[in-house]
Design an enzyme around this catalytic site. Structure first.
Site, PDB file in Angstrom:
ATOM      1  N   ASP A 239       1.381   6.864   2.310  1.00  0.00           N
ATOM      2  CA  ASP A 239       0.715   7.383   3.507  1.00  0.00           C
ATOM      3  C   ASP A 239       0.940   8.888   3.660  1.00  0.00           C
ATOM      4  OD1 ASP A 239      -0.312   4.922   4.241  1.00  0.00           O
ATOM      5  OD2 ASP A 239       1.250   4.496   5.720  1.00  0.00           O
TER       6      ASP A 239
ATOM      7  N   HIS B  47       1.956   8.827  10.885  1.00  0.00           N
ATOM      8  CA  HIS B  47       0.787   9.630  10.541  1.00  0.00           C
ATOM      9  C   HIS B  47       0.717  10.875  11.421  1.00  0.00           C
ATOM     10  CE1 HIS B  47      -1.005   6.910   7.653  1.00  0.00           C
ATOM     11  NE2 HIS B  47      -0.826   5.901   8.483  1.00  0.00           N
TER      12      HIS B  47
ATOM     13  N   HIS C 107      -5.096   5.990   2.103  1.00  0.00           N
ATOM     14  CA  HIS C 107      -4.825   5.404   0.782  1.00  0.00           C
ATOM     15  C   HIS C 107      -5.784   5.957  -0.272  1.00  0.00           C
ATOM     16  CE1 HIS C 107      -3.224   1.665   3.126  1.00  0.00           C
ATOM     17  NE2 HIS C 107      -2.493   2.735   3.318  1.00  0.00           N
TER      18      HIS C 107
ATOM     19  N   HIS D 299       5.397   2.496   0.434  1.00  0.00           N
ATOM     20  CA  HIS D 299       4.095   2.592   1.085  1.00  0.00           C
ATOM     21  C   HIS D 299       4.060   3.741   2.090  1.00  0.00           C
ATOM     22  CE1 HIS D 299       0.128   1.373   2.336  1.00  0.00           C
ATOM     23  NE2 HIS D 299       0.518   1.668   3.560  1.00  0.00           N
TER      24      HIS D 299
END
EC number: 3.5.1.108
Length: 276
Positions: free
Chosen positions: A238, A261, A76, A234
């Site tokens: 990421d 991720h 973030h 969101h």
């Protein structure tokens, strides 16, 4: 990478996974130094560059470092820095994890706005990679890809078996929509029926209804949402943070679906291997 901050700033908060309260101090540095973390709580205060080669783990968050000196949940903050074109910065942290704050990038944006940014000399500004051929990383039906594009844009899709989220798609073009209003406010999210399992695994020790959106199969437990499609926004936040490990965000149309991720950083590595 065209800017650094005008003055140091400090932010405190609790880490999502560690549950440890940490203090982060952002410090301006000279042009060419890049973005890097420094674990000021450890002997010799080791430096951890915000670079792909330092990715250590990408399970539920992105962790950088080496044995004995790691920093977790960097995405973030890094998304905010790359969105603001802040390329030279020392990030001092007195613990193992960047604090989650309210679960979005908004607190970082607000803190940086208070001190302001200043440009580097034009000579020191490097150019982004331009994607000329499609690159893809896939795991089962999840994927993330980079396609040639005249501008930089992002399209992200999610599909969860939870009624409050379900299927969502969102496209963001930085030239058309401001990061501060379209992406930064989107908070991290989780599922009520997974909380106990994750905590037993030593994760989300610092998670709460104050720093994450949580839903069950039927409803959100802590509304209201900031956007109807806040979860997919969101995920895009990421992705931006993970791609920042390349330095500048490449010129491409990034398309992701049910990605993670791990897939984000794999694509970044594939881009680095292809164009560097």
């Amino acid at each position: 990478m065209g800017h650094t901050i005008k003055a140091p700033l400090t932010v405190q908060g609790v880490g999502l996974h560690s549950g440890v309260e940490t203090t982060v101090t952002l410090c301006p540095v000279a042009a060419g130094k890049g973005r890097y973390f420094q674990r000021v709580d450890l002997p010799k205060k080791p430096i951890i560059p915000a670079d792909l080669t330092w990715v250590r783990e990408a399970m539920l968050s992105t962790e950088l470092g080496e044995p004995g000196a790691t920093i977790r949940t960097v995405e973030h903050l890094l998304a905010t820095l790359v969105a603001l074109d802040i390329g030279d910065l020392r990030i001092e942290v007195n613990g193992p994890e960047v604090p989650l704050l309210d679960g979005s990038a908004l607190s970082w944006l607000t803190a940086i706005a208070k001190v302001g940014t200043r440009p580097r000399s034009k000579k020191s500004q490097d150019q982004p990679i331009v994607i000329t051929d499609p690159l893809t990383c896939q795991l089962e039906d999840a994927f993330v890809a980079a396609f040639p594009c005249a501008t930089t844009r992002f399209s992200y899709g999610v599909d969860y078996p939870y009624l409050p989220i379900g299927k969502q798609w969102y496209t963001w073009e930085p030239d058309q929509e401001n990061f501060a209003t379209a992406i930064a406010p989107a908070r991290t999210f989780g599922f009520a029926d997974q909380i106990e399992k994750l905590r037993q695994a030593g994760l989300i020790k610092g998670g709460s209804l104050e720093n994450a959106l949580v839903c069950d199969k039927e409803k959100w437990l802590n509304p209201p949402l900031r956007f109807p499609d806040e979860p997919v926004r969101h995920k895009l936040l990421d992705l931006l943070g993970d791609l920042s490990l390349l330095g500048k965000i490449p010129q491409a149309h990034f398309v992701a679906y049910k990605a993670s991720h791990k897939l984000h950083t794999q694509l970044a590595q594939k881009i680095a291997d292809t164009y560097r």
